[in-house]
Design a protein around this motif. Structure first.
Motif, PDB file in Angstrom:
ATOM      1  N   TYR A   1       1.062  -1.563   0.293  1.00  0.00           N
ATOM      2  CA  TYR A   1      -0.360   0.007  -0.055  1.00  0.00           C
ATOM      3  C   TYR A   1       0.995   0.953   0.098  1.00  0.00           C
ATOM      4  CZ  TYR A   1      -2.636  -3.832   1.463  1.00  0.00           C
ATOM      5  OH  TYR A   1      -3.574  -5.049   1.208  1.00  0.00           O
ATOM      6  N   PRO A   2       1.820   1.307  -1.164  1.00  0.00           N
ATOM      7  CA  PRO A   2       2.464   2.504  -1.031  1.00  0.00           C
ATOM      8  C   PRO A   2       2.185   3.998  -0.685  1.00  0.00           C
ATOM      9  CG  PRO A   2       1.804   1.557  -3.039  1.00  0.00           C
ATOM     10  CD  PRO A   2       0.985   0.593  -2.597  1.00  0.00           C
ATOM     11  N   GLY A   3       0.972   4.519  -1.579  1.00  0.00           N
ATOM     12  CA  GLY A   3      -0.013   5.438  -1.515  1.00  0.00           C
ATOM     13  C   GLY A   3       0.772   6.236  -2.663  1.00  0.00           C
ATOM     14  N   SER A   4       0.535   7.427  -2.149  1.00  0.00           N
ATOM     15  CA  SER A   4       1.892   8.683  -3.549  1.00  0.00           C
ATOM     16  C   SER A   4       1.854   9.894  -2.594  1.00  0.00           C
ATOM     17  CB  SER A   4       1.071   8.586  -4.599  1.00  0.00           C
ATOM     18  OG  SER A   4      -0.180   8.855  -4.672  1.00  0.00           O
ATOM     19  N   THR A   5       2.564  11.166  -3.271  1.00  0.00           N
ATOM     20  CA  THR A   5       1.911  12.352  -3.071  1.00  0.00           C
ATOM     21  C   THR A   5       0.648  12.806  -2.951  1.00  0.00           C
ATOM     22  OG1 THR A   5       4.533  12.594  -3.397  1.00  0.00           O
ATOM     23  CG2 THR A   5       3.204  14.726  -3.117  1.00  0.00           C
TER      24      THR A   5
ATOM     25  N   LEU B   1      -5.664   2.290   3.278  1.00  0.00           N
ATOM     26  CA  LEU B   1      -3.895   1.962   3.669  1.00  0.00           C
ATOM     27  C   LEU B   1      -3.506   3.268   2.873  1.00  0.00           C
ATOM     28  CD1 LEU B   1      -4.627  -1.802   4.331  1.00  0.00           C
ATOM     29  CD2 LEU B   1      -3.893  -0.270   6.148  1.00  0.00           C
ATOM     30  N   ASN B   2      -4.052   2.913   1.064  1.00  0.00           N
ATOM     31  CA  ASN B   2      -3.053   4.090   0.343  1.00  0.00           C
ATOM     32  C   ASN B   2      -3.261   5.385   1.007  1.00  0.00           C
ATOM     33  OD1 ASN B   2      -1.502   2.060  -1.365  1.00  0.00           O
ATOM     34  ND2 ASN B   2      -3.879   1.765  -1.987  1.00  0.00           N
ATOM     35  N   ALA B   3      -4.254   6.219   1.581  1.00  0.00           N
ATOM     36  CA  ALA B   3      -4.283   7.471   1.863  1.00  0.00           C
ATOM     37  C   ALA B   3      -3.593   7.076   2.846  1.00  0.00           C
ATOM     38  CB  ALA B   3      -5.639   7.302   2.667  1.00  0.00           C
ATOM     39  N   PHE B   4      -3.425   6.636   3.869  1.00  0.00           N
ATOM     40  CA  PHE B   4      -2.606   6.677   5.462  1.00  0.00           C
ATOM     41  C   PHE B   4      -1.375   6.444   4.927  1.00  0.00           C
ATOM     42  CE2 PHE B   4       0.214   4.631   8.211  1.00  0.00           C
ATOM     43  CZ  PHE B   4      -0.193   4.706   9.599  1.00  0.00           C
ATOM     44  N   ALA B   5      -1.121   5.710   4.394  1.00  0.00           N
ATOM     45  CA  ALA B   5       0.982   5.957   3.359  1.00  0.00           C
ATOM     46  C   ALA B   5       0.389   6.898   2.911  1.00  0.00           C
ATOM     47  CB  ALA B   5       0.911   4.663   2.383  1.00  0.00           C
ATOM     48  N   SER B   6      -0.193   7.521   2.011  1.00  0.00           N
ATOM     49  CA  SER B   6       0.051   9.117   1.578  1.00  0.00           C
ATOM     50  C   SER B   6       0.747  10.660   2.334  1.00  0.00           C
ATOM     51  CB  SER B   6      -1.534   9.521   0.902  1.00  0.00           C
ATOM     52  OG  SER B   6      -1.625   8.653  -0.548  1.00  0.00           O
ATOM     53  N   LEU B   7      -0.633   9.893   3.593  1.00  0.00           N
ATOM     54  CA  LEU B   7      -0.248  10.371   5.142  1.00  0.00           C
ATOM     55  C   LEU B   7       0.508  10.910   5.416  1.00  0.00           C
ATOM     56  CD1 LEU B   7      -3.612  11.244   7.779  1.00  0.00           C
ATOM     57  CD2 LEU B   7      -2.357  13.181   5.515  1.00  0.00           C
TER      58      LEU B   7
ATOM     59  N   GLN C   1       3.753  10.542   3.937  1.00  0.00           N
ATOM     60  CA  GLN C   1       4.820  11.129   2.928  1.00  0.00           C
ATOM     61  C   GLN C   1       4.562  12.777   3.341  1.00  0.00           C
ATOM     62  OE1 GLN C   1       4.699   9.401  -1.091  1.00  0.00           O
ATOM     63  NE2 GLN C   1       3.929   7.384  -0.055  1.00  0.00           N
ATOM     64  N   HIS C   2       3.181  13.275   3.832  1.00  0.00           N
ATOM     65  CA  HIS C   2       3.188  14.669   4.040  1.00  0.00           C
ATOM     66  C   HIS C   2       4.080  15.255   4.940  1.00  0.00           C
ATOM     67  CE1 HIS C   2       0.863  18.468   4.677  1.00  0.00           C
ATOM     68  NE2 HIS C   2       0.248  17.970   3.504  1.00  0.00           N
TER      69      HIS C   2
ATOM     70  N   ASN D   1       3.848  14.058  11.246  1.00  0.00           N
ATOM     71  CA  ASN D   1       4.372  13.458  12.056  1.00  0.00           C
ATOM     72  C   ASN D   1       3.858  11.943  11.827  1.00  0.00           C
ATOM     73  OD1 ASN D   1       5.809  11.366  14.537  1.00  0.00           O
ATOM     74  ND2 ASN D   1       5.844  13.466  15.216  1.00  0.00           N
ATOM     75  N   ARG D   2       4.977  10.773  10.562  1.00  0.00           N
ATOM     76  CA  ARG D   2       4.692   9.507  10.485  1.00  0.00           C
ATOM     77  C   ARG D   2       4.481   8.633  11.228  1.00  0.00           C
ATOM     78  NH1 ARG D   2       7.230   7.700   6.044  1.00  0.00           N
ATOM     79  NH2 ARG D   2       7.301   5.491   6.990  1.00  0.00           N
ATOM     80  N   ALA D   3       4.865   8.785  12.802  1.00  0.00           N
ATOM     81  CA  ALA D   3       4.577   8.116  14.184  1.00  0.00           C
ATOM     82  C   ALA D   3       3.454   8.003  14.730  1.00  0.00           C
ATOM     83  CB  ALA D   3       5.421   8.356  14.083  1.00  0.00           C
ATOM     84  N   ARG D   4       2.890   9.327  14.101  1.00  0.00           N
ATOM     85  CA  ARG D   4       1.525   9.706  15.110  1.00  0.00           C
ATOM     86  C   ARG D   4       0.245   9.573  13.821  1.00  0.00           C
ATOM     87  NH1 ARG D   4       2.319  14.821  18.105  1.00  0.00           N
ATOM     88  NH2 ARG D   4       0.640  14.842  19.662  1.00  0.00           N
ATOM     89  N   ILE D   5       0.253   9.478  13.638  1.00  0.00           N
ATOM     90  CA  ILE D   5      -0.993   8.500  12.828  1.00  0.00           C
ATOM     91  C   ILE D   5      -2.407   7.493  12.972  1.00  0.00           C
ATOM     92  CG2 ILE D   5      -1.980   8.423  10.408  1.00  0.00           C
ATOM     93  CD1 ILE D   5       0.787   9.197   9.049  1.00  0.00           C
ATOM     94  N   GLY D   6      -3.274   7.743  13.730  1.00  0.00           N
ATOM     95  CA  GLY D   6      -4.466   7.626  13.487  1.00  0.00           C
ATOM     96  C   GLY D   6      -5.984   7.381  13.192  1.00  0.00           C
TER      97      GLY D   6
END
Length: 320
Positions: free
Chosen positions: A42-46, A154-160, A162-163, A167-172
């Motif tokens: 689930y790589p997402g994108s920019t 899940l791709n939305a999560f991966a895209s976030l 990359q924002h 903080n990529r460690a603080r996503i719920g």
């Protein structure tokens, strides 16, 4: 021993191993299987801006897009104004409930919900699942019958992740109704989803979903209730496969990531017993959770929405 009993026992011995092997193989290859979904990427994108919207009280709003399964998926994004804290803003993937795809609009519904989190300093991303609004692809029915919307989330999560200001460690995640099921499923698949909040979620094991969830519509096909029953029969006749696809069978895999649950006892859309069942499962699996019930309240917690949102914001501020 009576002849018929001896014959039945012999059949069990001879048939059961092959039957169990076949069930296991089908469960692992079923697209909804938790293990199968864990094997996907689930790589997402920019996140690409599509439209800048009027600002909120202390946050920017825009429609963005990202990639999921080769499809362009649109989403509503809010970002707090001002300087981000060290490491970036905490963030939430906001998973909406079932809305007929032809009636769905990106900026309609859940306005007060998103505003509560955005005002509190969270980046919020609300995906338009495939086939909803201007997202590409075909809608696929509810998330408990097909994996497509969970894949988009899940791709939305991966895209976030990359924002630049997140903080990529603080996503719920936050989810309502069908979105609650997506939230629970996504947390079983991606161990980086740090915490979740579920309002009136379709979060029971499949025997309860099939028996107790109101049967809206009469559609058929692979992404539907009837399609699942045609493939696998009932949970009683094929328990292994339904265990493989149910997030409730994997609650121990939360490994301490907390959930907060909300449900009104007067809900006529999704039974209150669903959230009670999940809470009992979390208790048995010794996973941290909070469960708030609202006496007589409806599917949208209309009478207690302010309280429920305040509890949700406080929970995610603490846990993210």
């Amino acid at each position: 021993m009576p002849h018929l009993l001896r014959r039945a026992l012999l059949l069990i011995v001879l048939v059961s191993p092959a039957a169990l092997h076949a069930q296991a193989a089908r469960g692992h290859t079923e697209p909804l299987s938790i293990e199968h979904m864990r094997q996907r990427s689930y790589p997402g994108s920019t996140l690409t801006t599509r439209e800048i919207l009027p600002r909120g009280a202390n946050y920017q709003r825009r429609i963005v897009s990202y990639q999921s399964d080769g499809l362009r998926i649109n989403a509503l994004l809010t970002v707090p104004t001002g300087t981000p804290p060290k490491g970036g803003w905490p963030a939430i993937v906001f998973n909406h409930g079932y809305i007929p795809p032809d009636q769905y609009r990106t900026t309609e519904r859940y306005v007060a919900y998103i505003d509560a989190f955005a005002r509190a300093g969270f980046v919020v991303l609300k995906p338009d699942y495939r086939g909803h609004g201007n997202s590409e692809g075909q809608p696929s029915g509810a998330s408990y019958w097909a994996p497509d919307y969970t894949i988009d989330v899940l791709n939305a999560f991966a895209s976030l992740q990359q924002h630049a200001n997140v903080n990529r460690a603080r996503i719920g995640m936050w989810g309502h109704s069908m979105g609650g099921h997506i939230t629970l499923r996504a947390m079983m698949i991606n161990a980086h989803v740090k915490a979740g909040v579920i309002f009136a979620g379709v979060v029971a094991p499949y025997d309860m979903i099939l028996n107790d969830l109101p049967r809206w519509g009469s559609s058929s096909g692979p992404g539907t209730r009837s399609g699942m029953l045609a493939r696998y029969g009932t949970p009683n006749s094929n328990p292994h496969v339904y265990q493989m696809i149910s997030p409730n069978s994997f609650l121990a895999d939360l490994k301490g990531r907390p959930l907060q649950l909300h449900h009104g006892t007067g809900d006529t859309h999704v039974p209150y017993s669903f959230t009670k069942s999940l809470a009992a499962g979390l208790q048995a699996a010794r996973q941290p959770h909070e469960f708030f019930s609202y006496q007589g309240d409806d599917h949208n917690l209309s009478r207690n929405l302010t309280v429920a949102l305040r509890r949700s914001v406080a929970f995610l501020k603490k846990k993210l």
